[in-house]
Design a protein around this motif. Sequence first.
Motif, mmCIF file in Angstrom:
data_model
loop_
_atom_site.group_PDB
_atom_site.id
_atom_site.type_symbol
_atom_site.label_atom_id
_atom_site.label_comp_id
_atom_site.label_asym_id
_atom_site.label_seq_id
_atom_site.Cartn_x
_atom_site.Cartn_y
_atom_site.Cartn_z
ATOM 1 N N THR A 1 0.845 -1.015 0.126
ATOM 2 C CA THR A 1 -0.370 -0.091 0.047
ATOM 3 C C THR A 1 0.703 0.722 0.149
ATOM 4 O O THR A 1 0.477 2.298 -0.259
ATOM 5 N N VAL A 2 2.140 1.393 0.888
ATOM 6 C CA VAL A 2 2.393 2.168 1.763
ATOM 7 C C VAL A 2 3.290 2.744 0.024
ATOM 8 O O VAL A 2 3.626 3.879 -0.550
ATOM 9 N N TRP A 3 4.134 1.678 -0.307
ATOM 10 C CA TRP A 3 4.912 1.512 -1.804
ATOM 11 C C TRP A 3 4.211 1.964 -2.971
ATOM 12 O O TRP A 3 4.601 3.197 -3.357
ATOM 13 N N ALA A 4 3.246 1.267 -3.441
ATOM 14 C CA ALA A 4 2.139 1.607 -4.420
ATOM 15 C C ALA A 4 1.764 2.995 -4.471
ATOM 16 O O ALA A 4 1.834 3.840 -5.675
ATOM 17 N N ASN A 5 1.637 3.810 -4.024
ATOM 18 C CA ASN A 5 0.959 5.353 -3.198
ATOM 19 C C ASN A 5 1.626 6.076 -3.281
ATOM 20 O O ASN A 5 1.722 7.255 -3.750
ATOM 21 N N VAL A 6 2.843 6.165 -2.329
ATOM 22 C CA VAL A 6 3.632 7.451 -1.634
ATOM 23 C C VAL A 6 5.116 7.478 -2.953
ATOM 24 O O VAL A 6 5.662 8.152 -3.169
ATOM 25 N N VAL A 7 5.584 5.883 -3.404
ATOM 26 C CA VAL A 7 6.467 5.549 -3.791
ATOM 27 C C VAL A 7 6.252 5.967 -5.520
ATOM 28 O O VAL A 7 7.183 6.879 -6.198
ATOM 29 N N MET A 8 5.586 4.215 -6.249
ATOM 30 C CA MET A 8 5.239 4.127 -7.685
ATOM 31 C C MET A 8 4.334 5.803 -7.775
ATOM 32 O O MET A 8 4.836 6.044 -9.269
ATOM 33 N N HIS A 9 3.587 5.993 -7.448
ATOM 34 C CA HIS A 9 2.384 6.894 -7.960
ATOM 35 C C HIS A 9 2.914 8.308 -7.633
ATOM 36 O O HIS A 9 3.136 9.217 -8.230
ATOM 37 N N ALA A 10 2.745 8.328 -6.068
ATOM 38 C CA ALA A 10 3.234 9.423 -6.045
ATOM 39 C C ALA A 10 4.855 10.500 -5.955
ATOM 40 O O ALA A 10 5.738 11.449 -5.486
ATOM 41 N N LYS A 11 5.497 9.412 -6.730
ATOM 42 C CA LYS A 11 6.932 9.734 -6.509
ATOM 43 C C LYS A 11 7.928 10.101 -5.084
ATOM 44 O O LYS A 11 8.555 11.654 -5.825
ATOM 45 N N LYS B 1 -1.949 25.378 -7.128
ATOM 46 C CA LYS B 1 -0.706 24.978 -6.622
ATOM 47 C C LYS B 1 -0.948 23.644 -7.600
ATOM 48 O O LYS B 1 0.140 23.041 -7.391
ATOM 49 N N ARG B 2 -1.238 23.485 -8.872
ATOM 50 C CA ARG B 2 -0.628 22.263 -9.680
ATOM 51 C C ARG B 2 -0.839 20.918 -8.715
ATOM 52 O O ARG B 2 0.024 20.538 -9.257
ATOM 53 N N ALA B 3 -1.745 21.038 -8.601
ATOM 54 C CA ALA B 3 -1.437 19.637 -7.517
ATOM 55 C C ALA B 3 -2.849 18.781 -7.521
ATOM 56 O O ALA B 3 -3.602 18.853 -9.120
ATOM 57 N N SER B 4 -2.807 17.861 -7.412
ATOM 58 C CA SER B 4 -3.468 16.190 -7.572
ATOM 59 C C SER B 4 -3.339 15.886 -6.496
ATOM 60 O O SER B 4 -3.156 15.430 -5.895
ATOM 61 N N VAL B 5 -5.344 14.972 -7.162
ATOM 62 C CA VAL B 5 -4.970 14.638 -5.634
ATOM 63 C C VAL B 5 -5.784 12.717 -6.042
ATOM 64 O O VAL B 5 -6.507 13.042 -6.970
ATOM 65 N N PHE B 6 -5.283 11.690 -5.923
ATOM 66 C CA PHE B 6 -5.696 10.339 -6.292
ATOM 67 C C PHE B 6 -5.844 9.096 -4.909
ATOM 68 O O PHE B 6 -5.364 9.805 -4.096
ATOM 69 N N ALA B 7 -6.992 8.395 -5.605
ATOM 70 C CA ALA B 7 -6.907 7.664 -4.480
ATOM 71 C C ALA B 7 -7.646 6.163 -4.643
ATOM 72 O O ALA B 7 -7.381 6.171 -6.295
ATOM 73 N N ALA B 8 -7.027 5.109 -4.291
ATOM 74 C CA ALA B 8 -6.581 4.162 -5.019
ATOM 75 C C ALA B 8 -6.214 3.087 -3.699
ATOM 76 O O ALA B 8 -5.841 3.000 -2.647
ATOM 77 N N GLY B 9 -7.743 2.351 -3.834
ATOM 78 C CA GLY B 9 -7.840 0.609 -3.297
ATOM 79 C C GLY B 9 -6.528 -0.353 -3.661
ATOM 80 O O GLY B 9 -6.079 0.126 -4.991
ATOM 81 N N LEU B 10 -5.973 -1.823 -3.147
ATOM 82 C CA LEU B 10 -5.235 -2.163 -3.336
ATOM 83 C C LEU B 10 -6.221 -3.320 -4.107
ATOM 84 O O LEU B 10 -5.471 -4.049 -4.399
ATOM 85 N N ARG B 11 -7.315 -4.232 -2.912
ATOM 86 C CA ARG B 11 -7.855 -5.420 -3.200
ATOM 87 C C ARG B 11 -8.368 -5.519 -4.188
ATOM 88 O O ARG B 11 -8.176 -7.022 -4.458
#
Length: 325
Positions: A126-136, A253-263
């Motif tokens: 969960t953390v790796w997919a969202n914080v690292v792979m997606h949010a970089k 802010k040129r910001a992004s909102v991303f929502a993602a589950g894993l299951r």
Amino acid sequence: MYAITIREPGDPDVLEWAEVADPRPGPGEVLLEVAASAVNRADLLQRQGHYPPPPGASETLGLECSGTIAELGEGVTGWNVGDEVCALLSGGGYAEKAVVPAGQLLPVPGEIDLLTAAALPEVACTVWANVVMHAKLTEGEVLLVHGGAGGIGTHAIQVGKALGATVAVTAGSPDRLESCRQLGADLTINYKDQDFVEVLKKETGGANVILDNMGASYLGRNVDALQQDGRLVIIGMQGGVKGELNVGTLLGKRASVFAAGLRFRPLDQKAAIVADVRERLWPLVAEGLVKPIVGQVVPMFEAATAHRILEEGSVFGKVLLAAKS
């Protein structure tokens, strides 16, 4: 075999340790003798009847486990009977045996014991997919983690620090905040009596990445707390499902909102996440830079007790269910 069953949707007392049919591995799957599983908030929702498993997945609770490979399904390569592993599941972890797609297996890393390894797959992916792979998230950025004392939060703190980020967290008591500091959190905020937006902006200028478990109730404030080009990643709905978003602030802010589950991700996406975790995160775990944080271990047949512990919100880190006590 024995597994935890749900008599009917309801409170923890509806969980029962009952004899059920043994699962069998299909093509591309393996059968595990389960050593331990872990309790996640999604399990509480499923028990209450609010979060059914994906089509074709086991009806048994449990989104992760550790154990020993007992049987290989047709076409499985790269694994052997007797290998000690941990696994990301769509369901089935609260049992003596579980079936898992081979692409969702991970070796037990470093010196971690087999039981403790059950605390890793769900939080790691969960953390790796969202914080690292997606949010970089990158070195020098600011990561804000809501719910820093939970399973996801304690893992995210360590991952953020291992990647060279400044890590801020929210939690609800001085003791839990101090425990977060001991894990490496640079800035701790008591959400009960502090405004996280105000504190974060004052101390860091805002967050580059926010990992949010609250959802609707924090939506506007999270956007306010972002720096330019910030990334808000929503992984939970503890604060509700409908919120108001100021698109003007987001655009400014040129910001992004991303929502993602894993299951509910397709198998190929889960396999890709697991592969990246194994390649890039598992070395950090093996070196001791990221450790599983276990707050309490409960016998699996006492899963109702484990659910109460998580619902009370006093445990720091993960609650594990040991299949053999």
